[in-house]
Scaffold this motif. Structure first.
Motif: not given
Length: 155
Positions: A79-98
């Protein structure tokens, strides 16, 4: 006319000693699919789909639990990548994990674990011993334990 009792014969109440102690560690999964904080989010999504799981523990190189990643966390990233029009490639889970992960004791009675699931509204709890991830108990594991005991007195 006398009073008739319709109460049937009572079964003998068994002692707690008659009922086996069902520990979380007896029903937890130990062959876990785990993730690492620096793992690409797309790689995690592929694993969730491939293995038909809704999430899993995130561990460091010492097998210490550092978080949990779920389908919901991945959907947030989409959702965030679409909203900010930023590709998900190279995004790690560290920022998104609980990261504040509630664990459960492997020695806990399976019925106490069932109550913990109800109160915490979680789908899974990791089990940690001496700082290391050793397993995971899911709601489905609790159901399996209950089915094995079907017909016995539950304590």
């Amino acid at each position: 006319m006398g009073i008739k009792s319709f109460q049937g014969a009572r079964r003998h109440q068994s002692d707690a000693a008659d009922t086996p102690l069902l520990k979380v560690s007896d029903y937890m999964s130990t062959n876990l699919i785990t993730f690492t904080p620096n793992q690409a989010i797309e790689s995690v999504m592929e694993s969730l789909i491939k293995y038909r799981i809704s999430g899993g523990p995130v561990v460091n190189d010492k097998n210490e639990l550092v978080g949990i990643i779920s389908e919901g966390d991945c959907i947030k990233q989409i959702s965030e990548s679409r909203y900010y029009n930023m590709p998900m490639q190279d995004k790690t889970i560290e920022k998104y994990m609980a990261v504040n992960v509630e664990t459960i004791d492997g020695n806990m009675n399976i019925f106490d674990a069932a109550n913990k699931f109800l109160n915490a509204k979680r789908r899974r709890f990791p089990i940690v011993e001496n700082g290391k991830l050793v397993g995971q108990i899911s709601q489905k594991d609790v159901l399996k334990a209950a089915m094995q005991l079907k017909g016995q007195n539950w304590k």
